[in-house]
Design a protein around this motif. Structure first.
Motif, PDB file in Angstrom:
ATOM      1  N   LEU A   1       0.990  -1.116   0.068  1.00 19.36           N
ATOM      2  CA  LEU A   1      -0.370   0.139  -0.018  1.00 19.36           C
ATOM      3  C   LEU A   1       0.814   1.537  -0.353  1.00 19.36           C
ATOM      4  O   LEU A   1       0.390   2.570  -0.481  1.00 19.36           O
ATOM      5  CB  LEU A   1      -0.692   0.050   0.880  1.00 19.36           C
ATOM      6  N   LEU A   2       2.281   1.503   0.159  1.00 17.15           N
ATOM      7  CA  LEU A   2       3.601   2.562  -0.461  1.00 17.15           C
ATOM      8  C   LEU A   2       3.563   2.814  -1.455  1.00 17.15           C
ATOM      9  O   LEU A   2       3.599   1.808  -2.282  1.00 17.15           O
ATOM     10  CB  LEU A   2       4.182   1.817   0.498  1.00 17.15           C
TER      11      LEU A   2
ATOM     12  N   LEU B   1       9.890   6.807  -2.215  1.00 19.24           N
ATOM     13  CA  LEU B   1      10.775   7.982  -2.480  1.00 19.24           C
ATOM     14  C   LEU B   1      10.601   9.213  -1.020  1.00 19.24           C
ATOM     15  O   LEU B   1      12.311   9.647  -1.142  1.00 19.24           O
ATOM     16  CB  LEU B   1      11.325   8.751  -3.889  1.00 19.24           C
ATOM     17  N   ALA B   2      10.192   9.636  -1.191  1.00 17.75           N
ATOM     18  CA  ALA B   2       9.579  11.122   0.073  1.00 17.75           C
ATOM     19  C   ALA B   2      10.220  10.025   1.736  1.00 17.75           C
ATOM     20  O   ALA B   2      11.855  10.420   1.900  1.00 17.75           O
ATOM     21  CB  ALA B   2       8.905  11.237   0.007  1.00 17.75           C
ATOM     22  N   VAL B   3      10.135   8.996   1.546  1.00 21.49           N
ATOM     23  CA  VAL B   3      10.707   8.336   3.111  1.00 21.49           C
ATOM     24  C   VAL B   3      11.844   8.389   2.714  1.00 21.49           C
ATOM     25  O   VAL B   3      13.067   7.751   3.527  1.00 21.49           O
ATOM     26  CB  VAL B   3      10.006   6.990   3.208  1.00 21.49           C
ATOM     27  N   GLU B   4      12.522   7.336   1.268  1.00 21.28           N
ATOM     28  CA  GLU B   4      13.683   7.732   1.170  1.00 21.28           C
ATOM     29  C   GLU B   4      14.851   8.880   1.321  1.00 21.28           C
ATOM     30  O   GLU B   4      15.581   8.481   1.913  1.00 21.28           O
ATOM     31  CB  GLU B   4      14.474   7.047   0.256  1.00 21.28           C
ATOM     32  N   SER B   5      15.275   9.949   0.830  1.00 20.20           N
ATOM     33  CA  SER B   5      14.692  10.795   0.865  1.00 20.20           C
ATOM     34  C   SER B   5      14.914  11.789   2.292  1.00 20.20           C
ATOM     35  O   SER B   5      16.069  12.331   2.747  1.00 20.20           O
ATOM     36  CB  SER B   5      14.298  12.696   0.417  1.00 20.20           C
ATOM     37  N   LEU B   6      13.842  11.108   2.896  1.00 20.94           N
ATOM     38  CA  LEU B   6      14.104  11.579   4.967  1.00 20.94           C
ATOM     39  C   LEU B   6      14.994  10.328   5.778  1.00 20.94           C
ATOM     40  O   LEU B   6      15.119  11.223   6.606  1.00 20.94           O
ATOM     41  CB  LEU B   6      12.595  11.481   5.176  1.00 20.94           C
ATOM     42  N   VAL B   7      14.640   9.471   5.323  1.00 18.23           N
ATOM     43  CA  VAL B   7      16.221   8.720   5.734  1.00 18.23           C
ATOM     44  C   VAL B   7      16.901   9.484   5.709  1.00 18.23           C
ATOM     45  O   VAL B   7      18.024   9.064   6.461  1.00 18.23           O
ATOM     46  CB  VAL B   7      15.465   7.067   5.586  1.00 18.23           C
TER      47      VAL B   7
END
Length: 116
Positions: free
Chosen positions: A69-70, A76-82
């Motif tokens: 469901l992601l 991609l936003a989570v990747e940048s945030l991490v």
């Protein structure tokens, strides 16, 4: 400011990657994921997992396979945030190390001053 950013960004990243938002047509997937989590057959993704998985070239695809469901945009936003969290945490550690070194240097200078 960096510590507060890391705290808040970690919460956002973990909520996003573990989120079960989806359309009504994805209801079966959502229900299955909820059952797996309730039965502890599927652990929620935490920051340690997210950071360590960035070493893999297909980290975002792996996250999406663990949570269908992601959305691609959210992943991609989570990747940048991490990545931002990791860089800020690294900066915090370097500052702490520099402060420790400065403290030790000041103690040595005081000792030299008393001997002179």
């Amino acid at each position: 400011a960096d510590v507060m950013f890391c705290d808040q960004a970690t919460t956002v990243a973990e909520r996003t990657v573990n989120g079960l938002k989806g359309s009504s047509s994805e209801r079966n997937i959502k229900v299955r994921l909820q059952y797996r989590r309730v039965c502890r057959a599927d652990a929620p993704l935490d920051l340690i997992f997210l950071v360590s998985s960035l070493l893999e070239p297909k980290a975002v695809e792996n996250w999406r396979s663990l949570n269908p469901l992601l959305s691609a945009e959210s992943a991609l936003a989570v990747e940048s945030l991490v990545v931002a969290i990791a860089l800020r945490a690294n900066r915090i550690r370097h500052i702490a190390r520099a402060l420790e070194g400065t403290k030790d240097l000041l103690l040595l200078l005081k000792k030299v001053k008393t001997l002179a």
